[in-house]
Design an enzyme around this catalytic site. Structure first.
Site, PDB file in Angstrom:
ATOM      1  N   ASN A   1       0.839  -1.211   0.000  1.00  0.00           N
ATOM      2  CA  ASN A   1       0.000   0.000   0.000  1.00  0.00           C
ATOM      3  C   ASN A   1       0.869   1.253   0.000  1.00  0.00           C
ATOM      4  O   ASN A   1       0.531   2.246  -0.636  1.00  0.00           O
ATOM      5  CB  ASN A   1      -0.934  -0.002   1.220  1.00  0.00           C
TER       6      ASN A   1
ATOM      7  N   ASN B   1      -6.781   4.886   8.430  1.00  0.00           N
ATOM      8  CA  ASN B   1      -6.311   3.498   8.415  1.00  0.00           C
ATOM      9  C   ASN B   1      -7.078   2.738   7.335  1.00  0.00           C
ATOM     10  O   ASN B   1      -8.187   3.116   6.961  1.00  0.00           O
ATOM     11  CB  ASN B   1      -6.565   2.843   9.773  1.00  0.00           C
TER      12      ASN B   1
ATOM     13  N   GLU C   1      -7.460  -2.213  -2.340  1.00  0.00           N
ATOM     14  CA  GLU C   1      -6.666  -1.294  -1.507  1.00  0.00           C
ATOM     15  C   GLU C   1      -5.812  -0.382  -2.370  1.00  0.00           C
ATOM     16  O   GLU C   1      -5.784   0.842  -2.193  1.00  0.00           O
ATOM     17  CB  GLU C   1      -5.768  -2.094  -0.560  1.00  0.00           C
TER      18      GLU C   1
ATOM     19  N   HIS D   1      -8.440  -1.159   6.442  1.00  0.00           N
ATOM     20  CA  HIS D   1      -8.654  -2.480   7.030  1.00  0.00           C
ATOM     21  C   HIS D   1      -9.136  -3.424   5.932  1.00  0.00           C
ATOM     22  O   HIS D   1     -10.024  -3.038   5.141  1.00  0.00           O
ATOM     23  CB  HIS D   1      -9.682  -2.404   8.168  1.00  0.00           C
TER      24      HIS D   1
HETATM   25  C1  GRF Z   1      -3.286  -4.519   4.129  1.00  0.00           C
HETATM   26  O1  GRF Z   1      -4.063  -5.649   3.798  1.00  0.00           O
HETATM   27  C2  GRF Z   1      -4.103  -3.561   4.958  1.00  0.00           C
HETATM   28  O2  GRF Z   1      -5.491  -3.667   4.722  1.00  0.00           O
HETATM   29  C3  GRF Z   1      -3.802  -3.993   6.365  1.00  0.00           C
HETATM   30  O3  GRF Z   1      -2.458  -4.405   6.352  1.00  0.00           O
HETATM   31  C4  GRF Z   1      -2.133  -4.889   5.041  1.00  0.00           C
HETATM   32  C5  GRF Z   1      -0.856  -4.215   4.643  1.00  0.00           C
HETATM   33  O4  GRF Z   1      -0.377  -4.806   3.482  1.00  0.00           O
HETATM   34  N1  GRF Z   1      -4.025  -2.910   7.295  1.00  0.00           N
HETATM   35  P1  GRF Z   1       0.915  -4.106   2.787  1.00  0.00           P
HETATM   36  O5  GRF Z   1       2.029  -4.124   3.801  1.00  0.00           O
HETATM   37  O6  GRF Z   1       0.507  -2.720   2.413  1.00  0.00           O
HETATM   38  O7  GRF Z   1       1.190  -4.974   1.583  1.00  0.00           O
END
Ligand code: GRF
Length: 191
Positions: free
Chosen positions: A14, A101, A173, A103
């Site tokens: 992300n 945040n 995401e 989720h």
């Molecule tokens: C994501 O699935 C997010 O929804 C959760 O933690 C994960 C982080 O994944 N809070 P990354 O480290 O961004 O690949």
């Protein structure tokens, strides 16, 4: 130019999506990546993009000094992008309304302490839900309980497992998180 402070504990896909989305324009930049795990893949992403990192531990994270260090960046938003610790009251109060945040489920279902990564996807599949998705929300002093900003859904197929569901959720995401951040920055700009 808006300053974004990102918080991550893991791979950082992300974080990478947010860096990529804002890299071309002049609207925002990732000024700092805060991390609580020296082995996190996100640190390699920070290095590749010459973004400063701040490694913290449970004591440092609660130190009032830490709040002023974050404030020194004059951030528009603090963005939790896979950060596994609850945000201490001192930080929540200092940046009220500016911490978000993401989720990997449709809150309020499947949220709260310990509900992250495969634990979430396993629970959704075990419940026999027909859909899952993501929730982007403001952060308050409780896990996953702040006001919801946006949710996006994906269909669950009978042959889905935690891995295939995680891939669908990550896709949502990486599309919605940067665009939701941009939407919020535009709201701040308009104030
Ligand atoms: C994501 O699935 C997010 O929804 C959760 O933690 C994960 C982080 O994944 N809070 P990354 O480290 O961004 O690949």
């Amino acid at each position: 130019m808006h300053q974004l402070l990102l918080f991550a504990s893991g791979k950082g896909s992300n974080v990478q999506a947010i860096i990529d989305y804002f890299s071309a324009g002049e609207k925002a930049r990732v000024a700092l990546i805060v991390c609580n795990n020296p082995a996190a893949g996100v640190l390699d992403i920070a290095k590749k993009h010459n973004i400063p990192t701040l490694l913290t531990d449970r004591v440092g994270f609660r130190d009032p000094e830490f709040v002023s260090k974050l404030a020194s960046y004059n951030p528009s938003l603090l963005v939790l992008a896979g950060f596994l610790w609850k945000v201490p009251e001192g930080i929540v109060q200092a940046f009220a309304g500016k911490i978000i945040n993401i989720h990997p489920a449709l809150l309020p279902k499947y949220g709260g302490k310990g509900m992250y990564g495969a634990h979430v996807h396993d629970a959704v599949i075990a419940a026999g839900d027909k859909e899952s998705g993501i929730t982007i929300h403001f952060v308050n002093e409780h896990y996953d309980e702040g006001a919801v900003i946006v949710q996006a859904t994906c269909a669950l197929m009978p042959n889905d497992d935690a891995l295939s569901l995680a891939a669908k959720v990550h896709q949502l995401e990486h599309y919605f998180f940067p665009r939701t951040i941009e939407f919020l920055l535009d709201q701040l700009q308009a104030q």
